[in-house]
Motif scaffolding. Structure first.
Motif, PDB file in Angstrom:
ATOM      1  N   GLU A  50       0.863  -1.179   0.000  1.00 35.53           N
ATOM      2  CA  GLU A  50       0.000   0.000   0.000  1.00 35.53           C
ATOM      3  C   GLU A  50       0.899   1.227   0.000  1.00 35.53           C
ATOM      4  N   LEU A  51       0.760   2.053  -1.022  1.00 33.54           N
ATOM      5  CA  LEU A  51       1.501   3.305  -1.072  1.00 33.54           C
ATOM      6  C   LEU A  51       0.562   4.408  -0.597  1.00 33.54           C
ATOM      7  N   ILE A  52       0.824   4.915   0.596  1.00 31.30           N
ATOM      8  CA  ILE A  52      -0.045   5.969   1.158  1.00 31.30           C
ATOM      9  C   ILE A  52       0.379   7.311   0.568  1.00 31.30           C
ATOM     10  N   VAL A  53      -0.499   7.897  -0.217  1.00 35.78           N
ATOM     11  CA  VAL A  53      -0.226   9.215  -0.807  1.00 35.78           C
ATOM     12  C   VAL A  53      -0.565  10.253   0.262  1.00 35.78           C
ATOM     13  N   PRO A  54       0.436  11.008   0.739  1.00 35.10           N
ATOM     14  CA  PRO A  54       0.211  11.827   1.944  1.00 35.10           C
ATOM     15  C   PRO A  54      -0.812  12.940   1.744  1.00 35.10           C
ATOM     16  N   PHE A  55      -1.599  13.137   2.801  1.00 32.85           N
ATOM     17  CA  PHE A  55      -2.628  14.176   2.817  1.00 32.85           C
ATOM     18  C   PHE A  55      -2.371  15.061   4.038  1.00 32.85           C
ATOM     19  N   SER A  56      -2.697  16.330   3.892  1.00 32.54           N
ATOM     20  CA  SER A  56      -2.414  17.287   4.967  1.00 32.54           C
ATOM     21  C   SER A  56      -3.155  16.959   6.261  1.00 32.54           C
ATOM     22  N   GLU A  76       6.404  17.783  -0.716  1.00 32.66           N
ATOM     23  CA  GLU A  76       5.324  18.185  -1.630  1.00 32.66           C
ATOM     24  C   GLU A  76       5.027  17.096  -2.664  1.00 32.66           C
ATOM     25  N   VAL A  77       4.672  15.931  -2.168  1.00 28.87           N
ATOM     26  CA  VAL A  77       4.444  14.775  -3.042  1.00 28.87           C
ATOM     27  C   VAL A  77       3.244  15.031  -3.964  1.00 28.87           C
ATOM     28  N   THR A  78       3.506  15.027  -5.265  1.00 27.65           N
ATOM     29  CA  THR A  78       2.456  15.253  -6.261  1.00 27.65           C
ATOM     30  C   THR A  78       2.057  13.914  -6.889  1.00 27.65           C
ATOM     31  N   TRP A  79       1.020  13.960  -7.711  1.00 28.51           N
ATOM     32  CA  TRP A  79       0.630  12.732  -8.413  1.00 28.51           C
ATOM     33  C   TRP A  79       1.730  12.277  -9.375  1.00 28.51           C
ATOM     34  N   TYR A 104      -9.911  11.360  -0.101  1.00 38.07           N
ATOM     35  CA  TYR A 104     -10.630  11.628  -1.349  1.00 38.07           C
ATOM     36  C   TYR A 104     -10.263  12.968  -1.979  1.00 38.07           C
ATOM     37  N   ASN A 105      -9.950  13.968  -1.139  1.00 36.05           N
ATOM     38  CA  ASN A 105      -9.665  15.278  -1.738  1.00 36.05           C
ATOM     39  C   ASN A 105      -8.438  15.249  -2.637  1.00 36.05           C
ATOM     40  N   ARG A 106      -7.493  14.362  -2.329  1.00 37.47           N
ATOM     41  CA  ARG A 106      -6.317  14.260  -3.204  1.00 37.47           C
ATOM     42  C   ARG A 106      -6.714  13.661  -4.555  1.00 37.47           C
ATOM     43  N   ILE A 107      -7.633  12.732  -4.537  1.00 37.62           N
ATOM     44  CA  ILE A 107      -8.122  12.149  -5.806  1.00 37.62           C
ATOM     45  C   ILE A 107      -8.847  13.236  -6.601  1.00 37.62           C
ATOM     46  N   PRO A 114      -8.241  11.080 -14.618  1.00 33.53           N
ATOM     47  CA  PRO A 114      -6.776  11.215 -14.649  1.00 33.53           C
ATOM     48  C   PRO A 114      -6.072  10.359 -13.599  1.00 33.53           C
ATOM     49  N   VAL A 115      -6.663  10.221 -12.419  1.00 34.21           N
ATOM     50  CA  VAL A 115      -6.046   9.365 -11.393  1.00 34.21           C
ATOM     51  C   VAL A 115      -6.027   7.919 -11.872  1.00 34.21           C
ATOM     52  N   ALA A 116      -7.150   7.461 -12.427  1.00 33.02           N
ATOM     53  CA  ALA A 116      -7.217   6.075 -12.916  1.00 33.02           C
ATOM     54  C   ALA A 116      -6.208   5.868 -14.051  1.00 33.02           C
ATOM     55  N   ASP A 117      -6.122   6.826 -14.971  1.00 34.36           N
ATOM     56  CA  ASP A 117      -5.153   6.720 -16.073  1.00 34.36           C
ATOM     57  C   ASP A 117      -3.734   6.606 -15.519  1.00 34.36           C
ATOM     58  N   LEU A 118      -3.411   7.511 -14.594  1.00 36.21           N
ATOM     59  CA  LEU A 118      -2.052   7.565 -14.045  1.00 36.21           C
ATOM     60  C   LEU A 118      -1.704   6.273 -13.311  1.00 36.21           C
ATOM     61  N   LEU A 119      -2.618   5.798 -12.480  1.00 34.95           N
ATOM     62  CA  LEU A 119      -2.331   4.583 -11.708  1.00 34.95           C
ATOM     63  C   LEU A 119      -2.132   3.390 -12.635  1.00 34.95           C
ATOM     64  N   SER A 120      -2.939   3.326 -13.675  1.00 34.53           N
ATOM     65  CA  SER A 120      -2.818   2.221 -14.622  1.00 34.53           C
ATOM     66  C   SER A 120      -1.473   2.285 -15.352  1.00 34.53           C
ATOM     67  N   GLU A 121      -1.149   3.469 -15.826  1.00 35.27           N
ATOM     68  CA  GLU A 121       0.114   3.622 -16.582  1.00 35.27           C
ATOM     69  C   GLU A 121       1.329   3.339 -15.708  1.00 35.27           C
ATOM     70  N   ALA A 122       1.223   3.666 -14.409  1.00 31.69           N
ATOM     71  CA  ALA A 122       2.378   3.516 -13.511  1.00 31.69           C
ATOM     72  C   ALA A 122       2.458   2.125 -12.876  1.00 31.69           C
ATOM     73  N   GLY A 123       1.577   1.217 -13.272  1.00 32.91           N
ATOM     74  CA  GLY A 123       1.696  -0.156 -12.798  1.00 32.91           C
ATOM     75  C   GLY A 123       1.012  -0.464 -11.481  1.00 32.91           C
ATOM     76  N   PHE A 124       0.065   0.369 -11.073  1.00 34.18           N
ATOM     77  CA  PHE A 124      -0.701   0.075  -9.850  1.00 34.18           C
ATOM     78  C   PHE A 124      -1.823  -0.921 -10.184  1.00 34.18           C
ATOM     79  N   ASP A 125      -2.334  -1.562  -9.124  1.00 34.38           N
ATOM     80  CA  ASP A 125      -3.408  -2.541  -9.302  1.00 34.38           C
ATOM     81  C   ASP A 125      -4.747  -2.042  -8.772  1.00 34.38           C
TER      82      ASP A 125
END
Lengths: 269, 398
Positions: A50-56, A76-79, A104-107, A114-125
């Motif tokens: 699980e890669l936790i994408v940090p939220f404020s 400043e971790v970005t997508w 959810y606000n980060r999504i 765009p999140v779904a596209d990015l995750l798919s392209e970057a090899g996430f499941d």
């Protein structure tokens, strides 16, 4: 569901060993280190990461992960960083499932598609979103499903049977049991077992337990009634401790967890 | 539970909803069900009405400010005086409703958050009188800044849980209160003071505070007045939804919400409806102060009760439909408004309420003598006198 995840999700039903999922916070302490940590955990026996994408404002996480998010936010971790981490990990590993999790606000800041596209392209499941309950998740789920990515639902001690049935009917992969919501685990062993029995009477899908597990022994105990464990704060705690040997210590903990999960179950007779 | 009730979550256009961890979904559903049942139970509605009269002190007056209006010239200013509720703030209205609902649900504890301390005092007061435990989450900075109110909570038997945060405002305390409730929902009722909360709270808060608006309406009717403007301060917007809700859709009355413009430079402020964009925070989809990565920005204002990065979904909806207009008043304007009101009318209002007063004072010269501005006073400013003196000594307004 991706082929990779499908294979893993089928394993407990086929009598295979319990699943081990480990979590790290993206960018804690920096993006390159995160790729290293993910690879180390996978090499030591994690089946899923699980890669936790940090939220404020990680409202529902405990103090350890809250502090990790604070450290990561300095980066400043970005997508795009999430993409880099996914791609970097996939250059080294093709078998271990990788799920991005966040609030959810980060999504929304990038958008469902765009999140779904990015995750798919970057090899996430797939993805898990802490503050996005099943009922509110339809737009994101639809975007993810176009790429065969999974939206993993959570189950809590307060989830009634009707909700379990609804989520089981509509979901595709596995469940994560959260015995707490950032606070202390307040459930007794007996209540936990009763909840798992209830779950089992509704769903055949695997369920991984997230209950502040920090040792192989605890993990082995938990998988007597679940299909695997999700270990987060114990891993992130080691990252917080830093030092030159953090990679070794992460590998050692994941190895210990793997070893205990693979050991034959205790004789219950 | 029926399938319909599982999917019916309060929405205001595209705003609202119930964006929470799974652990809280069902507890919220139980509150929603209890709320709906209570509203259809005449005895509960009557009990609530009586409690508002006996405990809170309703009706509160609508005070015409003749001296100030004469002095400024133009329109006439009237104040809806929620500062005269029991405890000195509109919060008592909400606290009473939560306590009655908790009793109805068989809960023993009220769990909430407080930043200025007003809501905490209101909850602790009603808890003491109805034999309910009260647990309040308070940020460390608020605890230190509002020592008088915190002492009152303590005297009333409320349990204060300190949340480690160096910034003032309810953000961190809200998160902690909700986390606590996630594991104690069978014994306690979550009692947010913030309108920006997951369903059912926005609709529950609007309903339980609606008497502020309906009472204002009948008081203006009695005087033969049809107000040109009704103005309320907006932080998260609970008080505002109570007062303004009654006037939404009126053809003759313009509805105005005033957010905290902070330094007036557009940098340090709490004006989510002016500078924010839609997002999910505190369990609801609304306007949120955030950066391009979706990280929540820290709000800033002299008035702790307005210091929030988000706003209740009703206000997001009304801003979008144009049913209400949302403007800002600065720290400086608000301090000046407190002073002006104190010296010309002998009424000391909170810095939160002063934001609305500041805007009301700007409106007066643009109106004629037959036109009226009603400004909602959410609370008294007596406990802020020390703070005002300090600000004056420092020559700054944060």
């Amino acid at each position: 569901m991706t082929d990779r995840l499908q294979k893993l999700v089928a394993r407990p039903g086929e009598g295979g060993p319990p699943l081990l999922m480990c979590a790290v916070v993206a960018g804690d302490p920096h993006v390159e280190a995160t790729v290293e940590y993910l690879s180390t955990l996978a090499d030591a026996g994690a089946d899923m990461l699980e890669l936790i994408v940090p939220f404020s404002d990680p409202t529902y996480h405990g103090a350890v992960i809250q502090r990790a998010c604070e450290r990561a936010l300095r980066e400043e971790v970005t997508w795009n960083h999430v993409r880099q981490i996914g791609e970097g990990f996939r250059q080294r590993n093709d078998d271990t499932a990788l799920l991005a999790s966040s609030y959810y606000n980060r999504i929304l800041s990038l958008g469902h598609e765009p999140v779904a596209d990015l995750l798919s392209e970057a090899g996430f499941d797939g993805t898990m979103v802490t503050d996005l309950p099943w009922n509110e998740a339809t737009p994101l789920r639809e975007a993810l499903h176009k790429h065969d990515l999974s939206f993993v639902p959570f189950v809590a001690p307060t989830t009634p049977r009707e909700r379990l049935e609804m989520m089981d009917a509509e979901s595709d992969s596995f469940f994560v049991w959260t015995g707490h919501a950032g606070g202390e685990v307040t459930l007794s062993r007996r209540d936990f077992e009763a909840s798992m029995a209830e779950f089992r009477s509704v769903s055949d899908r695997p369920i991984l337990s997230s209950m502040k597990i920090s040792s192989g022994e605890e993990a082995a105990e938990v998988v007597e009634v679940t299909d695997g464990v999700l270990v987060g704060s114990a891993i992130v705690w080691l990252v917080e401790g830093r030092g030159a040997d953090v990679g070794d210590r992460l590998g050692a903990l994941a190895g210990e967890l793997r070893e205990h999960l693979d050991a034959p179950p205790k004789d219950q007779t | 539970m029926s399938e319909a009730s599982e999917t019916t979550v309060g929405e205001y256009g595209r705003f609202g909803g119930r964006y929470v961890a799974e652990a809280i979904w069902h507890p919220l559903e139980m509150v929603a069900t209890a709320f709906e049942e209570a509203l259809s139970d005449d005895s509960f509605v009557q009990e609530h009405k009586e409690a508002l009269a006996r405990r809170v002190g309703r009706p509160t007056p609508l005070t015409p400010l003749d001296s100030l209006s004469d002095n400024i010239g133009g329109g006439r200013l009237l104040l809806k005086r929620e500062d005269l509720c029991h405890g000195g703030s509109y919060s008592a209205n909400l606290a009473v409703a939560y306590a009655l609902l908790a009793k109805r649900m068989g809960r023993e504890w009220l769990v909430g958050e407080t930043s200025t301390g007003d809501f905490g005092v209101a909850l602790a007061s009603i808890g003491a009188s109805m034999d309910l435990g009260v647990r309040l989450f308070v940020g460390r900075a608020d605890l230190e800044a509002e020592s008088l109110n915190m002492r009152r909570i303590d005297e009333l038997g409320g349990v204060i849980e300190t949340v480690d945060t160096s910034k003032r405002g309810a953000k961190a305390a809200c998160a902690e209160a909700m986390r606590y409730w996630a594991t104690h929902s069978s014994s306690s009722l979550y009692c947010p003071s913030q309108l920006a909360s997951p369903d059912p709270y926005p609709r529950l808060i609007q309903r339980f505070l609606s008497s502020i608006g309906t009472e204002t309406r009948s008081q203006t009717d009695e005087r033969g007045i049809d107000p040109e403007y009704v103005v309320a301060p907006i932080g998260s917007g609970a008080f505002g939804v109570g007062l303004l809700g009654e006037f939404i859709g009126s053809e003759s009355t313009q509805v105005v919400g005033v957010q905290a413009g902070g330094d007036g430079q557009g940098k340090k402020h709490s004006a989510s409806l002016t500078y924010g964009k839609p997002g999910v925070f505190q369990g609801t989809y609304s306007f949120v102060l955030q950066d391009q990565n979706g990280q929540i920005l820290s709000p800033s204002t002299i008035a702790a009760g307005l210091r929030t990065p988000t706003v209740g979904p009703q206000h997001a909806r009304w801003a979008q439909t144009g049913d209400a207009h949302y403007v800002t008043a600065t720290n400086q304007e608000s301090v000046a408004a407190v002073r002006r009101l104190a010296r010309s009318e002998g009424i000391v209002v909170s810095l939160e309420a002063a934001h609305a007063v500041a805007y009301g004072l700007k409106l007066l010269p643009t109106l004629g003598p037959d036109q009226h501005v009603v400004v909602g006073i959410s609370g008294s400013g007596v406990h802020e006198l020390e703070r005002l003196a300090k600000l004056e000594a420092e020559g700054s307004s944060e």
